[in-house]
Design a protein around this motif. Structure first.
Motif, PDB file in Angstrom:
ATOM      1  N   SER A 212       0.844  -1.194   0.000  1.00 41.62           N
ATOM      2  CA  SER A 212       0.000   0.000   0.000  1.00 41.62           C
ATOM      3  C   SER A 212       0.879   1.242   0.000  1.00 41.62           C
ATOM      4  N   GLU A 213       0.624   2.134  -0.941  1.00 41.16           N
ATOM      5  CA  GLU A 213       1.266   3.437  -0.890  1.00 41.16           C
ATOM      6  C   GLU A 213       0.499   4.316   0.091  1.00 41.16           C
ATOM      7  N   VAL A 214       1.213   5.019   0.931  1.00 38.68           N
ATOM      8  CA  VAL A 214       0.621   6.044   1.788  1.00 38.68           C
ATOM      9  C   VAL A 214       1.042   7.372   1.181  1.00 38.68           C
ATOM     10  N   ALA A 215       0.077   8.103   0.640  1.00 36.73           N
ATOM     11  CA  ALA A 215       0.414   9.246  -0.205  1.00 36.73           C
ATOM     12  C   ALA A 215      -0.337  10.499   0.217  1.00 36.73           C
ATOM     13  N   PHE A 216       0.322  11.639   0.044  1.00 38.16           N
ATOM     14  CA  PHE A 216      -0.326  12.929   0.232  1.00 38.16           C
ATOM     15  C   PHE A 216      -1.136  13.251  -1.028  1.00 38.16           C
ATOM     16  N   ALA A 217      -2.411  13.563  -0.852  1.00 39.18           N
ATOM     17  CA  ALA A 217      -3.239  13.962  -1.983  1.00 39.18           C
ATOM     18  C   ALA A 217      -2.913  15.401  -2.374  1.00 39.18           C
ATOM     19  N   PRO A 218      -3.230  15.792  -3.622  1.00 40.82           N
ATOM     20  CA  PRO A 218      -2.907  17.155  -4.080  1.00 40.82           C
ATOM     21  C   PRO A 218      -3.571  18.248  -3.252  1.00 40.82           C
TER      22      PRO A 218
ATOM     23  N   THR B  18       4.511  26.861  -0.115  1.00 44.34           N
ATOM     24  CA  THR B  18       4.782  25.855  -1.140  1.00 44.34           C
ATOM     25  C   THR B  18       5.504  24.670  -0.511  1.00 44.34           C
ATOM     26  N   LEU B  19       5.033  23.468  -0.805  1.00 42.53           N
ATOM     27  CA  LEU B  19       5.596  22.299  -0.138  1.00 42.53           C
ATOM     28  C   LEU B  19       5.954  21.206  -1.132  1.00 42.53           C
ATOM     29  N   THR B  20       6.847  20.346  -0.689  1.00 40.40           N
ATOM     30  CA  THR B  20       7.189  19.116  -1.400  1.00 40.40           C
ATOM     31  C   THR B  20       6.757  17.944  -0.530  1.00 40.40           C
ATOM     32  N   ALA B  21       5.945  17.062  -1.087  1.00 36.39           N
ATOM     33  CA  ALA B  21       5.426  15.918  -0.332  1.00 36.39           C
ATOM     34  C   ALA B  21       6.183  14.658  -0.719  1.00 36.39           C
ATOM     35  N   GLN B  22       6.592  13.909   0.275  1.00 28.88           N
ATOM     36  CA  GLN B  22       7.311  12.657   0.056  1.00 28.88           C
ATOM     37  C   GLN B  22       6.450  11.500   0.550  1.00 28.88           C
ATOM     38  N   ASN B  23       5.985  10.677  -0.382  1.00 29.48           N
ATOM     39  CA  ASN B  23       5.134   9.540  -0.045  1.00 29.48           C
ATOM     40  C   ASN B  23       5.972   8.341   0.390  1.00 29.48           C
ATOM     41  N   THR B  24       5.294   7.297   0.845  1.00 29.45           N
ATOM     42  CA  THR B  24       6.008   6.090   1.262  1.00 29.45           C
ATOM     43  C   THR B  24       5.137   4.872   0.981  1.00 29.45           C
TER      44      THR B  24
END
Length: 432
Positions: A143-149, A162-168
């Motif tokens: 399962s990817e745990v991801a930040f939605a837009p 302004t941010l950079t999101a790093q999923n896992t």
């Protein structure tokens, strides 16, 4: 101003400020990273990991609105506050959650929304934990745990950061049969048991520490948010006038639910909360699916009813042959107003149909059957009708093979005293 009014006023103020903050088109410059730690880990069945949403930012951050997604067939979010009506995650300290505008997890769709704002005089932080999520492996897979837009941050001046999101990713695998790399995070083994995402919090599974159940297989996961009727088979004694239909009149979760009279030519044009027809019978059937080789099978769902007590019923049932003949089905029926039943949430009741023991007395089981159907039925008699009748939402059918003890049976639900076995209803005349 009393405390209640003060709290509501401040909550609305917090929501307004956060909304205004995210509405600015200009963005605060500087490096800002949202990450999830530990990253890319592997767990065994039923193991738990605490995953932290970490913030590292050059500009100050005083508002955060997190939207995250995950695979609910692989992972379950454990509730941080069992005393509330919704599944929540743990608040962090950066930013300080002076006002928690939203903290909800939809365990059926696998979505998390956590929104907070810090309105203090020294509001804002550069580094720290935004929130913590406890995940448990309830199935095998990745399962990817991801930040939605939609995820956003704001600074104390109301500027968008302004941010950079790093999923896992979280990999859940059977460590007894497939060697796995050493996890980068410490995972804690927990008592074994089945977790059904939609069950209310008073239906916590009974721990069985000596047994490790295999994953349950999801047969049907219906939220009525997608295409309808899809795989459902519909029928009504009014022809195409009224049928079950997907409507936004009274959803339990999300935007839509299935209304007993929301479909058909007349039903689709009917306004919400209209009265259902007299002498009305309507079906919504799913299947067939196989329970060959299975040792457990359960259908859980949410139901809301408002019908004439003792005469008009909403039923949930199962059959080995399908179709729309009520004599071929076994199940339970509810009559009356569900909002008056203890344990409800805004009139919605969380029920379950144990397909391994329909009446909890060992007389009817569908385990081993090659073809099984589940159905929702509403029928009324020839006198009087009430507004709405009934709704169904969040239907989850699961099956399991092996040693996988069920956490409950249908008769363990606190609301069962209000149910009537389908055969008992059929034995009584529905004409006055």
């Amino acid at each position: 101003m009393n405390k209640k009014h003060l709290f509501l006023s401040l909550t609305l103020l917090g929501g307004l400020i956060l909304t205004i903050a995210f509405a600015f088109s200009a963005a605060q410059a500087g490096t800002t990273i949202l990450s999830l730690t530990p990253a890319n880990i592997t767990l065994g069945p039923d193991e738990i990991v605490s995953m932290t949403v970490q913030l590292e930012s050059e500009p100050l951050v005083s508002g955060a609105s997190l939207y995250l997604t995950y695979d609910p067939s692989v992972l379950l979010v454990l509730d941080a506050d069992p005393l509330t009506d919704t599944v929540q995650i743990y608040p962090g300290t950066c930013p300080e959650p002076e006002f928690v505008i939203e903290n909800t997890t939809n365990v059926l769709s696998g979505t998390i929304h956590y929104s907070v704002v810090d309105l203090g005089l020294d509001a804002g932080c550069n580094s720290g934990e935004v929130a913590t999520i406890e995940f448990q492996c309830v199935g095998l897979g990745v399962s990817e745990v991801a930040f939605a837009p939609e995820t956003q941050l704001s600074d104390p001046e109301g500027m968008t950061v302004t941010l950079t999101a790093q999923n896992t990713t979280i990999t859940c695998q059977d460590v007894t049969s497939t060697p796995s790399p050493t996890p980068t995070a410490s995972a804690t083994a927990t008592p074994q048991g089945l977790f059904l995402p939609l069950l209310s919090k008073d239906l916590t599974p009974t721990p069985t520490p000596t047994v490790t159940p295999p994953p349950w297989t999801i047969v049907l996961n219906e939220t009525f948010e997608g295409e309808f009727p899809g795989a459902w088979q519909l029928s009504s004694n009014t022809g195409n006038d009224y049928k079950w239909g997907k409507r936004d009149c009274r959803p339990h979760d999300g935007t839509y639910s299935a209304w007993i009279m929301g479909g058909g030519n007349d039903g689709s044009a009917s306004s919400c909360f209209n009265e259902y027809p007299e002498s009305y019978e309507t079906w919504m059937v799913y299947g067939p699916f196989s329970l060959e080789g299975m040792t457990e099978a359960i259908m859980s769902f949410q139901m809301w009813t408002s019908s004439e007590l003792g005469w008009d019923y909403t039923c949930f049932s199962a059959s080995g042959t399908g179709g729309f003949d009520i004599d071929n089905y076994e199940g339970w029926c509810l009559s009356g107003d569900s909002s008056g039943i203890t344990g409800n949430v805004n009139g919605w009741l969380n029920y379950a149909l144990d397909l391994s023991d329909i009446y909890a007395n060992g007389t009817v089981s569908f385990l081993g059957d090659p073809t099984v159907y589940v159905a929702f039925l509403f029928f009324s008699d020839d006198l009087y009708s009430y507004a709405e009748g009934g709704y169904i939402d969040d239907v989850l059918v699961q099956k399991c093979a092996g040693s996988c003890p069920s956490p409950f049976t249908a008769l363990q639900l606190s609301t069962t005293d209000f149910l009537n076995p389908l055969p008992d209803i059929l034995s009584a005349s529905q004409t006055r």
